[in-house]
Design a protein around this motif. Structure first.
Motif, PDB file in Angstrom:
ATOM      1  N   ARG A 104       2.037   8.176   6.209  1.00 14.66           N
ATOM      2  CA  ARG A 104       1.280   9.557   6.093  1.00 14.66           C
ATOM      3  C   ARG A 104       2.828  10.160   5.129  1.00 14.66           C
ATOM      4  O   ARG A 104       2.924  11.486   4.424  1.00 14.66           O
ATOM      5  CB  ARG A 104       0.721  10.376   6.603  1.00 14.66           C
ATOM      6  CG  ARG A 104      -0.910   9.884   7.207  1.00 14.66           C
ATOM      7  CD  ARG A 104      -1.580  10.586   8.346  1.00 14.66           C
ATOM      8  NE  ARG A 104      -1.248  11.741   8.151  1.00 14.66           N
ATOM      9  CZ  ARG A 104      -2.550  12.546   7.555  1.00 14.66           C
ATOM     10  NH1 ARG A 104      -3.336  11.416   7.339  1.00 14.66           N
ATOM     11  NH2 ARG A 104      -3.124  13.802   7.015  1.00 14.66           N
ATOM     12  N   MET A 105       4.574  10.249   6.174  1.00 14.10           N
ATOM     13  CA  MET A 105       5.245  10.947   5.706  1.00 14.10           C
ATOM     14  C   MET A 105       5.646  10.745   4.596  1.00 14.10           C
ATOM     15  O   MET A 105       6.208  11.497   3.498  1.00 14.10           O
ATOM     16  CB  MET A 105       6.090  10.516   7.003  1.00 14.10           C
ATOM     17  CG  MET A 105       7.711  11.460   6.561  1.00 14.10           C
ATOM     18  SD  MET A 105       8.782  10.927   7.717  1.00 14.10           S
ATOM     19  CE  MET A 105       8.701   8.763   7.705  1.00 14.10           C
ATOM     20  N   ALA A 106       5.529   9.377   3.835  1.00 15.91           N
ATOM     21  CA  ALA A 106       6.105   8.929   2.667  1.00 15.91           C
ATOM     22  C   ALA A 106       4.667   9.613   1.569  1.00 15.91           C
ATOM     23  O   ALA A 106       5.240  10.190   0.212  1.00 15.91           O
ATOM     24  CB  ALA A 106       5.748   7.371   2.423  1.00 15.91           C
ATOM     25  N   MET A 107       3.762   9.485   1.783  1.00 14.73           N
ATOM     26  CA  MET A 107       2.836  10.150   0.637  1.00 14.73           C
ATOM     27  C   MET A 107       2.758  11.470   0.736  1.00 14.73           C
ATOM     28  O   MET A 107       3.041  11.960  -0.366  1.00 14.73           O
ATOM     29  CB  MET A 107       1.525   9.983   1.136  1.00 14.73           C
ATOM     30  CG  MET A 107       0.614   8.637   0.879  1.00 14.73           C
ATOM     31  SD  MET A 107      -1.308   8.634   1.579  1.00 14.73           S
ATOM     32  CE  MET A 107      -1.496   9.958   0.142  1.00 14.73           C
ATOM     33  N   GLN A 108       3.197  12.853   2.244  1.00  8.47           N
ATOM     34  CA  GLN A 108       3.365  13.850   1.786  1.00  8.47           C
ATOM     35  C   GLN A 108       4.491  13.924   1.044  1.00  8.47           C
ATOM     36  O   GLN A 108       4.706  14.860   0.193  1.00  8.47           O
ATOM     37  CB  GLN A 108       3.043  14.558   2.738  1.00  8.47           C
ATOM     38  CG  GLN A 108       2.203  13.968   3.919  1.00  8.47           C
ATOM     39  CD  GLN A 108       0.686  15.068   3.315  1.00  8.47           C
ATOM     40  OE1 GLN A 108       1.089  15.499   2.400  1.00  8.47           O
ATOM     41  NE2 GLN A 108       0.167  15.163   4.313  1.00  8.47           N
ATOM     42  N   LEU A 156       0.530  -1.521   0.284  1.00  7.09           N
ATOM     43  CA  LEU A 156       0.217   0.057   0.097  1.00  7.09           C
ATOM     44  C   LEU A 156       0.430   1.518  -0.358  1.00  7.09           C
ATOM     45  O   LEU A 156       0.568   2.703  -0.815  1.00  7.09           O
ATOM     46  CB  LEU A 156      -1.009   0.029   0.938  1.00  7.09           C
ATOM     47  CG  LEU A 156      -1.960  -0.969   1.175  1.00  7.09           C
ATOM     48  CD1 LEU A 156      -2.868  -1.087   2.397  1.00  7.09           C
ATOM     49  CD2 LEU A 156      -2.925  -1.083   0.021  1.00  7.09           C
ATOM     50  N   ALA A 157       2.019   1.136   0.259  1.00  5.34           N
ATOM     51  CA  ALA A 157       2.810   2.675   1.108  1.00  5.34           C
ATOM     52  C   ALA A 157       3.430   2.811  -0.649  1.00  5.34           C
ATOM     53  O   ALA A 157       3.978   3.980  -1.394  1.00  5.34           O
ATOM     54  CB  ALA A 157       3.860   2.300   2.115  1.00  5.34           C
ATOM     55  N   GLY A 165      -1.515   0.223  -9.809  1.00  4.82           N
ATOM     56  CA  GLY A 165      -2.994  -0.935  -9.814  1.00  4.82           C
ATOM     57  C   GLY A 165      -2.337  -1.985  -9.716  1.00  4.82           C
ATOM     58  O   GLY A 165      -2.988  -3.348  -8.545  1.00  4.82           O
ATOM     59  N   SER A 166      -1.642  -2.246 -10.101  1.00  9.53           N
ATOM     60  CA  SER A 166      -0.136  -3.625  -9.968  1.00  9.53           C
ATOM     61  C   SER A 166      -0.515  -4.484  -9.116  1.00  9.53           C
ATOM     62  O   SER A 166      -0.422  -5.187  -8.588  1.00  9.53           O
ATOM     63  CB  SER A 166       0.611  -3.887 -11.501  1.00  9.53           C
ATOM     64  OG  SER A 166       0.122  -3.280 -12.609  1.00  9.53           O
ATOM     65  N   LEU A 167       0.746  -3.513  -8.253  1.00  6.12           N
ATOM     66  CA  LEU A 167       0.846  -3.475  -6.681  1.00  6.12           C
ATOM     67  C   LEU A 167      -0.176  -4.295  -5.699  1.00  6.12           C
ATOM     68  O   LEU A 167      -0.124  -5.449  -4.950  1.00  6.12           O
ATOM     69  CB  LEU A 167       1.923  -2.182  -6.520  1.00  6.12           C
ATOM     70  CG  LEU A 167       3.099  -2.218  -6.869  1.00  6.12           C
ATOM     71  CD1 LEU A 167       3.776  -0.451  -6.483  1.00  6.12           C
ATOM     72  CD2 LEU A 167       3.990  -3.223  -7.004  1.00  6.12           C
ATOM     73  N   ARG A 168      -1.330  -3.052  -5.916  1.00  9.04           N
ATOM     74  CA  ARG A 168      -2.371  -3.463  -5.006  1.00  9.04           C
ATOM     75  C   ARG A 168      -3.449  -4.688  -5.375  1.00  9.04           C
ATOM     76  O   ARG A 168      -3.593  -5.709  -4.276  1.00  9.04           O
ATOM     77  CB  ARG A 168      -3.990  -2.698  -5.222  1.00  9.04           C
ATOM     78  CG  ARG A 168      -3.078  -1.146  -4.868  1.00  9.04           C
ATOM     79  CD  ARG A 168      -3.596   0.158  -5.024  1.00  9.04           C
ATOM     80  NE  ARG A 168      -3.187   1.281  -4.529  1.00  9.04           N
ATOM     81  CZ  ARG A 168      -2.808   2.321  -4.764  1.00  9.04           C
ATOM     82  NH1 ARG A 168      -3.133   2.693  -6.062  1.00  9.04           N
ATOM     83  NH2 ARG A 168      -2.774   3.966  -3.931  1.00  9.04           N
ATOM     84  N   SER A 169      -3.000  -5.295  -6.754  1.00 11.71           N
ATOM     85  CA  SER A 169      -3.782  -6.271  -6.740  1.00 11.71           C
ATOM     86  C   SER A 169      -3.134  -7.937  -6.314  1.00 11.71           C
ATOM     87  O   SER A 169      -4.029  -8.593  -6.513  1.00 11.71           O
ATOM     88  CB  SER A 169      -3.565  -6.987  -8.248  1.00 11.71           C
ATOM     89  OG  SER A 169      -2.527  -6.959  -8.956  1.00 11.71           O
ATOM     90  N   PHE A 170      -2.336  -7.368  -5.897  1.00 13.11           N
ATOM     91  CA  PHE A 170      -1.201  -8.785  -4.995  1.00 13.11           C
ATOM     92  C   PHE A 170      -1.733  -8.607  -3.520  1.00 13.11           C
ATOM     93  O   PHE A 170      -0.534  -9.119  -2.225  1.00 13.11           O
ATOM     94  CB  PHE A 170       0.594  -8.281  -5.048  1.00 13.11           C
ATOM     95  CG  PHE A 170       0.686  -9.061  -6.408  1.00 13.11           C
ATOM     96  CD1 PHE A 170       0.762 -10.357  -6.392  1.00 13.11           C
ATOM     97  CD2 PHE A 170       1.145  -7.904  -6.776  1.00 13.11           C
ATOM     98  CE1 PHE A 170       1.047 -10.615  -8.249  1.00 13.11           C
ATOM     99  CE2 PHE A 170       1.903  -8.344  -8.442  1.00 13.11           C
ATOM    100  CZ  PHE A 170       1.671  -9.552  -8.673  1.00 13.11           C
TER     101      PHE A 170
END
Length: 454
Positions: free
Chosen positions: A168-172, A38-39, A206-211
């Motif tokens: 959140r730190m990674a996202m920001q 997710l990250a 999307g490919s990452l989230r499919s796993f």
């Protein structure tokens, strides 16, 4: 989807956490496989999307549009969120959340790829850009509740605050970097190629989230349909004064701050601060502050989550006040940085509170009501910013924005549950509670998680 056998409701196996040959795990215990996927996906999409926001505006201008046309495309990005967020939350609590996320990413990818193709091919029409932007926003309306629910279900309670802070730190950081990189690429390559990069980023994410593995989430029992799900989510939302109180607070605070940033900020910068460059750096300083705030929250674990978090919202009034003066540009950078840091303390505390208090099978619906309340008044406030400036004057309008933030933040502190909600150390995970609020922590929850029927 890959799934490992689930030995029990309190344990989600993750081979990446197990010592091999007596060696210590490479990652912290809370950074399991789902969390890491997710990250990584969030970083990829934030890098692409923040650059694409800049590219979309310049695509409109390069096609001969004016500021009003840029505003119409921006409105097309907001309206579908308002229309479809609640439905997206109900769908994400009914279907496996990772599948909702992948489907939304596919729609984002296709819409951005079509947008890029139009821009690269010649002169895109305004209605085409609005339509494609709206399609992408529709995907986002389904993605956001599912994503928050999935993240919450991937974190153990005791380490939830630290996990959310790192996430959140990674996202920001990706948002700040994406905006800077996107601006540079728009100048070097043109907006069409930046939009194409964003489409590719959605494909990778999307490919990452499919796993993602949803084997630890109990299947959803058949319910009474979409409307019944929405009513059940509303009961969960409205039955918690701390929840709807804070959302009501931010429906106003986000609206006036958004209007100040989008309308008044660029005008003040143009007349008093040196133009778009200094204003862009000021927004970047705010983003850097959020990164610093998330870093602080990896260590700071306030006992009274919402009391501390809400107190840290008061500085959100400072940027509007600084623009009303207006202060020198160096002072504005400092104000924006400290505001970003302070508000991020609230952001992490809020996610931790949702993770602790909301039943797992209702996380996405509650998240949808949260998102909806937080953005519903933003278009109205932006539309009223011009008339307010004409009536009150720009400085007075900015002071009014600052005052509204202070008033609604002080008002929400009058709610006893906001002052008294405390962090709990989880001991035993319990099945998803009944619709009424409970004192126990739901199993593997995080704000708006997926109950995922597998």
């Amino acid at each position: 989807m890959t799934s490992a056998a689930d030995p029990g409701p309190d344990h989600r196996p993750d081979l990446s956490r197990r010592p091999l040959g007596g060696r210590r795990p490479r990652r912290p215990e809370w950074a399991g496989r789902n969390y890491s996927l997710l990250a990584a996906a969030a970083v990829v999409t934030n890098l692409g999307s923040n650059g694409a926001l800049i590219a979309a505006a310049f695509a409109v201008l390069d096609a001969g549009g004016d500021a009003g046309d840029v505003g119409l495309v921006a409105a097309a990005r907001t309206l579908p969120l308002v229309l479809f967020l609640l439905i997206g939350g109900a769908v994400a609590d009914r279907l496996p959340r990772h599948r909702v996320m992948v489907a939304a990413n596919a729609l984002n990818c296709l819409s951005q790829a079509a947008f890029a193709a139009l821009v690269l091919a010649g002169e895109p029409r305004l209605w085409q850009m609005m339509l494609l932007t709206g399609l992408g926003a529709t995907g986002q309306a389904f993605f956001n509740p599912a994503a928050e629910g999935m993240l919450m279900s991937s974190v153990r309670g005791e380490q939830a605050g630290r996990a959310f802070a790192v996430f959140r730190m990674a996202m920001q950081s990706a948002a700040v970097g994406g905006a800077a990189l996107g601006g540079a690429l728009v100048a070097a390559l043109g907006p069409g190629w930046v939009l194409a990069i964003d489409a590719a980023a959605f494909a990778v994410a999307g490919s990452l989230r499919s796993f993602l593995d949803v084997g630890h989430i109990a299947p959803r029992e058949p319910g009474g349909g979409l409307l019944a799900d929405l009513r059940e989510g509303w009961r969960e939302f409205s039955g918690r004064p701390w929840l709807w109180g804070v959302v009501a607070q931010f429906s106003i605070a986000n609206a006036v701050v958004g209007a100040a940033d989008a309308v008044y900020g660029p005008l003040v910068a143009e007349e008093n601060l040196g133009g778009a460059g200094p204003w862009g750096l000021a927004l970047g300083a705010f983003g850097a502050g959020t990164v610093a705030g998330a870093l602080v929250m990896t260590r700071f674990r306030p006992r009274r989550l919402l009391l501390v978090g809400t107190l840290c919202v008061f500085p959100l009034a400072a940027p509007s006040a600084a623009l009303a003066v207006p202060v020198p540009v160096g002072v504005l950078y400092t104000v924006m940085f400290l505001t970003g840091l302070s508000v991020e303390v609230f952001g992490v505390s809020w996610m931790t509170a949702l993770h602790q208090e909301i039943p797992e099978d209702k996380l996405s619906r509650v998240s949808a009501y949260d998102w909806f309340g937080s953005i519903a008044m933003l278009p109205l406030a932006t539309a009223l910013a011009g008339p307010a400036e004409s009536t009150l004057g720009r400085a007075n309008a900015l002071w009014a924005c600052a005052a509204l933030v202070l008033v609604v933040t002080a008002a929400v502190l009058c709610v006893p549950e906001v002052r008294n909600l405390r962090r709990r150390t989880p001991s035993v995970s319990v099945p998803a509670p009944a619709p009424a609020p409970t004192a126990g922590e739901p199993q593997h929850t995080q704000p708006r998680t997926q109950p995922g029927t597998d």
